[in-house]
Design an enzyme around this catalytic site. Structure first.
Site, PDB file in Angstrom:
ATOM      1  N   ARG A 195       0.833  -1.190   0.000  1.00 14.10           N
ATOM      2  CA  ARG A 195       0.000   0.000   0.000  1.00 14.10           C
ATOM      3  C   ARG A 195       0.883   1.262   0.000  1.00 14.10           C
ATOM      4  O   ARG A 195       0.606   2.232  -0.709  1.00 14.10           O
ATOM      5  CB  ARG A 195      -0.900  -0.016   1.243  1.00 14.10           C
ATOM      6  CG  ARG A 195      -1.962   1.039   1.287  1.00 14.10           C
ATOM      7  CD  ARG A 195      -2.885   0.819   2.468  1.00 14.10           C
ATOM      8  NE  ARG A 195      -3.656  -0.408   2.316  1.00 14.10           N
ATOM      9  CZ  ARG A 195      -4.921  -0.431   1.876  1.00 14.10           C
ATOM     10  NH1 ARG A 195      -5.533   0.684   1.559  1.00 14.10           N
ATOM     11  NH2 ARG A 195      -5.566  -1.564   1.775  1.00 14.10           N
ATOM     12  N   ASN A 253     -12.777  14.901  -1.119  1.00 12.29           N
ATOM     13  CA  ASN A 253     -13.522  13.702  -1.506  1.00 12.29           C
ATOM     14  C   ASN A 253     -14.987  14.072  -1.629  1.00 12.29           C
ATOM     15  O   ASN A 253     -15.463  14.988  -0.967  1.00 12.29           O
ATOM     16  CB  ASN A 253     -13.364  12.624  -0.415  1.00 12.29           C
ATOM     17  CG  ASN A 253     -14.118  11.342  -0.742  1.00 12.29           C
ATOM     18  OD1 ASN A 253     -14.028  10.824  -1.851  1.00 12.29           O
ATOM     19  ND2 ASN A 253     -14.882  10.837   0.222  1.00 12.29           N
ATOM     20  N   HIS A 302     -18.735  12.303  -1.149  1.00 11.23           N
ATOM     21  CA  HIS A 302     -19.376  11.130  -0.568  1.00 11.23           C
ATOM     22  C   HIS A 302     -20.887  11.254  -0.745  1.00 11.23           C
ATOM     23  O   HIS A 302     -21.452  12.308  -0.461  1.00 11.23           O
ATOM     24  CB  HIS A 302     -19.019  11.030   0.915  1.00 11.23           C
ATOM     25  CG  HIS A 302     -19.620   9.834   1.582  1.00 11.23           C
ATOM     26  ND1 HIS A 302     -19.097   8.564   1.433  1.00 11.23           N
ATOM     27  CD2 HIS A 302     -20.713   9.699   2.355  1.00 11.23           C
ATOM     28  CE1 HIS A 302     -19.842   7.701   2.104  1.00 11.23           C
ATOM     29  NE2 HIS A 302     -20.827   8.371   2.678  1.00 11.23           N
ATOM     30  N   ASP A 321     -14.431   8.907   5.438  1.00 12.48           N
ATOM     31  CA  ASP A 321     -15.599   9.766   5.262  1.00 12.48           C
ATOM     32  C   ASP A 321     -15.791  10.750   6.405  1.00 12.48           C
ATOM     33  O   ASP A 321     -16.912  11.007   6.862  1.00 12.48           O
ATOM     34  CB  ASP A 321     -16.867   8.924   5.032  1.00 12.48           C
ATOM     35  CG  ASP A 321     -16.758   8.091   3.772  1.00 12.48           C
ATOM     36  OD1 ASP A 321     -16.144   8.565   2.798  1.00 12.48           O
ATOM     37  OD2 ASP A 321     -17.255   6.951   3.746  1.00 12.48           O
TER      38      ASP A 321
END
Lengths: 230, 230
Positions: free
Chosen positions: A78, A120, A122, A158
């Site tokens: 990762r 981001n 959402h 989130d």
């Protein structure tokens, strides 16, 4: 970004934005369209996908944008994958990274490196319905309103300072699919709006809340109006 | 309530409602005003307060309603207190209990006894911001929309099938007080609306979701429109 103001945009280089995608890229398309405005304060300087078959790459090519696939499986870890992302972004001088349907969770290392330069979108009214399957869960919960949220990314999934939200009514006969389609229309408004606010220097983060300078032109759009009443 | 329909209301006794309060009773007042409509399908048959100094008791008296104070401290236990509530409600033939700013948490015993006959109004868009201090917490979280929720009560605090919600924009300069005032105006619409829907037989609970028969007159109000755009 700190010194940007709406008045100074004309005299500055546009904010260099990197967009990370995994799929069809409709939110990328909304950004492409918005950045095509003559007075746009930002430009999409790089599109990165973790999947080579993402249709968003075709959208990028059609718009003449530089793009690259960085496949997670081609990297040993990762950390190596995220380093490849950062290397590609930094090579293009990216100032703001926009997750637009990017389906890999990013580590705290990556998130911290791009702190307050990573946003981001959402598909819920955060803090409600974090995570996946938001629309099915909203219907299951029987809520009458859901929506979408553009926020700066923090390590916790989130979460993070909210830049723009829109509320969307849930109809009695909604399926997850019909609701997703209605929310997606708001996503296509909110993500370009958030980018515009940032690029125009109107967003600051204080105490993990966003302060929006809404006095500049376009301030009326900070809270997009929900759909008309049912 | 199962057999009630909008068409049959004229021919039936009104739904006998008990309202539980602790304070000034503005939501009680909204119910009083709504039940004063000639075609109201419900009547407030009893007001119970856990505080003898609640101004809502004055509102009840002014409206000519029967009321009583049941003081928690006068009872040896939570069970005895709740039994006194139930005894008082049953003595008046109450069919639906409405918590309107009632500031004591009720046990699962009480909640189960009144299952699907017990509603609450909560000043947030549940499932966001359960519990106390919702407005300060919404501002702290930087959300752009909050609201209020009327729901059937379950043992877990501020959960249960949602009957009505309204979304309310949060303004950049809102304090907890200014936001509370704006949400309260929606509460005063939502609580009577929820009661009306129930009294008219238009609400059923299936799988812990409310199904609302919105085809009857007034269906357009099931999702109250949020305030106009900022």
């Amino acid at each position: 970004m700190g010194g940007r103001t709406a008045a100074s945009v004309d005299h500055m280089a546009r904010l260099r934005v990197g967009v990370l995608i995994s799929g069809s890229g409709t939110n990328l398309q909304a950004l492409i369209d918005d950045c095509a405005r003559p007075d746009a304060a930002s430009e999409i300087a790089l599109v990165l996908s973790n999947r080579s078959d993402a249709f968003g790459l075709t959208r990028a090519a059609r718009a003449g944008l530089r793009s690259r696939t960085i496949d997670y499986r081609a990297h040993g870890s990762r950390g190596a994958f995220e380093q490849a992302l950062t290397d590609a972004l930094e090579a293009e001088g990216i100032e703001l990274v926009c997750l637009a349907g990017f389906m890999r969770v990013l580590t705290a290392d990556f998130v911290d490196r791009w702190r307050d330069r990573l946003i981001n979108i959402h598909p819920s009214l955060l803090p409600a319905f974090k995570g996946l399957d938001t629309h099915a869960r909203a219907i299951e919960a029987g809520v009458r309103f859901t929506g979408c949220t553009v926020h700066f990314v923090r390590a916790e999934v989130d979460s993070g300072p909210i830049i723009v939200q829109a509320a969307v009514p849930v109809r009695a006969d909604d399926t997850a699919e019909s609701l997703a389609a209605r929310v997606l229309r708001e996503e296509h408004r909110c993500l370009p709006l958030a980018l515009r606010l940032i690029a125009e220097g109107r967003v600051s983060v204080a105490g993990e809340r966003c302060l929006i300078d809404a006095a500049a032109p376009g301030g009326a759009l900070v809270n997009p109006a929900p759909d008309a009443q049912e």
